[in-house]
Design an enzyme around this catalytic site. Structure first.
Site, PDB file in Angstrom:
ATOM      1  N   SER A 161       0.829  -1.196   0.000  1.00  0.00           N
ATOM      2  CA  SER A 161       0.000   0.000   0.000  1.00  0.00           C
ATOM      3  C   SER A 161       0.874   1.262   0.000  1.00  0.00           C
ATOM      4  CB  SER A 161      -0.967  -0.030   1.189  1.00  0.00           C
ATOM      5  OG  SER A 161      -1.904   1.019   1.121  1.00  0.00           O
ATOM      6  N   SER A 162       0.886   2.043   1.070  1.00  0.00           N
ATOM      7  CA  SER A 162       1.776   3.206   1.127  1.00  0.00           C
ATOM      8  C   SER A 162       3.218   2.782   0.903  1.00  0.00           C
ATOM      9  CB  SER A 162       1.653   3.905   2.487  1.00  0.00           C
ATOM     10  OG  SER A 162       2.537   4.997   2.581  1.00  0.00           O
TER      11      SER A 162
END
Length: 434
Positions: A161-162
């Site tokens: 994700s991030s």
């Protein structure tokens, strides 16, 4: 006879201080800086390291060094998701257990800002040496390289994700540092860019930022203007039902990295590693193709699961059971010479790609004459030091275009036979010698 006059105590102390100040100043000036004095961390234990170097965004550094860490180990940077942390990435993924098996070092960067998301949007983050999180992560890598004499040709990034978005950013900002990356549920480099200080880009998250391959590639190239060296390989993963970072970002990542690496957007190979997965490979057909993309049918944003890190490890080439680099050369020629003295020698080896396709990633195999032992080398990493040796490309010379060549070298000791090797294989293909 007049009595002896004694100097007042205050006068003595003043003189003593005056004498000590220059001495203390000299000691301060000649002492090595604290950053240069690095100490290995306890083995097989997640350990926080402080004072590791330039760190403009106040990241925390956690590192895991296995008990069986190899000489000149590879390094994997494992980057956490929003709301996560380095320790959470350590406990929630298999990277530490894979390090126990393969002997590499794992770095777990950890965000301290309130969002617990990595900066992948500011102008500073999207420029080499610009500041923010990428600079701190680069300092962590430098610390590991200093402390463990890590192999700078085998440094990798992965994230969720991030952390997947940061993986894209790291490979764009520092193409000369990383050999490959694996991004789980991310977006292309520069897709999340903002100029108002916001960490969130709704258009990118919603999958509505669409560019041509050239435009995406130009964003990456602008992060390090003038760089012409080899680029890291990229593996991307995405679920078709991702509602956080929508699925169109998957196709945009493929467009970006195939353009950056100069390979066709038409897959060289397509298969189904397991039910519901579609894997496409670009620029090569093996486990170390320049770009590999895995689409998971019906899966949402939280796609990461057990066994996926091992697949990324194989893509990196850190799985000892995996195949050699791809693609295989259609032809090669090697010239080798030595210059000897007493019990030592210097060897020079030039590899020429005589095929018609660019070679991305190479390993040169040869056998040293009996009694020779490599003591150091350049242009490649060498293992083992004697007998049947494999030289693996450095980060800056892993790509060999048709009719182009690279030169590497080594120093060795010998017990009388100072000859050069007489036979070579490049990624398993026998080369002409001369």
């Amino acid at each position: 006879m007049p009595p002896t006059r004694r100097r007042p105590l205050r006068t003595l102390l003043t003189a003593l201080v005056a004498a000590l100040v220059p001495l203390l100043a000299a000691l301060t000036l000649t002492a090595p800086p604290a950053a240069a004095r690095t100490t290995a961390v306890p083995a097989a234990t997640l350990t926080e390291v402080t004072g590791f170097g330039e760190n403009p965004s106040n990241l925390q550094m956690y590192v895991y060094v296995p008990a069986g860490v190899t000489a000149h180990p590879a390094v994997v940077v494992a980057v956490h998701y929003c709301t996560g942390s380095g320790p959470a990435m350590y406990s929630g993924t298999e990277w530490a257990s894979l390090a126990d098996r393969q002997g590499f070092v794992v770095i777990y960067p950890s965000v301290t800002r309130a969002s617990k998301c990595f900066d992948v949007s500011s102008p500073q983050a999207l420029r080499r040496g610009g500041g923010s999180d990428p600079v701190g992560i680069k300092s962590m890598i430098d610390w590991v390289v200093r402390t463990y004499a890590a192999d700078t040709s085998r440094i990798y990034a992965t994230g969720i994700s991030s952390g997947a978005m940061m993986t894209n950013v790291l490979l764009g900002d520092y193409p000369d540092v990383f050999a490959a990356g694996a991004a789980f549920s991310g977006v292309p480099f520069g897709c999340f860019a903002t100029t108002d200080g916001s960490e969130w880009n709704s258009a990118c998250a919603g999958g509505t930022v669409i560019h041509t391959p050239q435009q995406w590639g130009d964003l990456v190239r602008a992060a390090y203007p003038g760089y012409t060296g080899p680029r890291p390989r990229m593996q991307v993963w995405h679920g078709t039902e991702d509602t956080t970072l929508r699925y169109p970002n998957f196709g945009e990542e493929i467009k970006q990295w195939t353009n950056v690496l100069g390979v066709s957007q038409t897959p060289a190979a397509t298969d189904t590693p397991q039910s519901g997965w579609t894997r496409t490979r670009y620029g090569g057909t093996g486990d170390r193709a320049p770009v590999e993309a895995i689409s998971l049918q019906g899966v949402g944003h939280n796609l990461y699961g057990s066994g996926m890190a091992a697949r990324a490890l194989t893509f990196f080439g850190l799985d000892a059971s995996g195949p050699g680099p791809q693609p295989q050369p259609a032809g090669c020629r090697v010239t080798a010479t030595t210059s000897a003295w007493n019990t030592g020698l210097t060897g020079s080896v030039t590899i020429t790609n005589t095929g018609t396709s660019t070679l991305t990633g190479w390993q040169l195999g040869f056998t040293l004459p009996a009694g020779q032992t490599i003591t150091n080398g350049w242009g490649a990493s060498y293992a083992p030091a004697s007998g049947a040796v494999t030289a693996t490309n450095a980060s800056y010379n892993g790509t060999i275009a048709p009719n182009a060549g690279v030169t590497l070298g080594y120093q060795a000791t010998h017990t009388g036979n100072s000859s050069a090797p007489s036979a070579f294989t490049l990624n398993g293909t026998a080369c002409a010698v001369g």
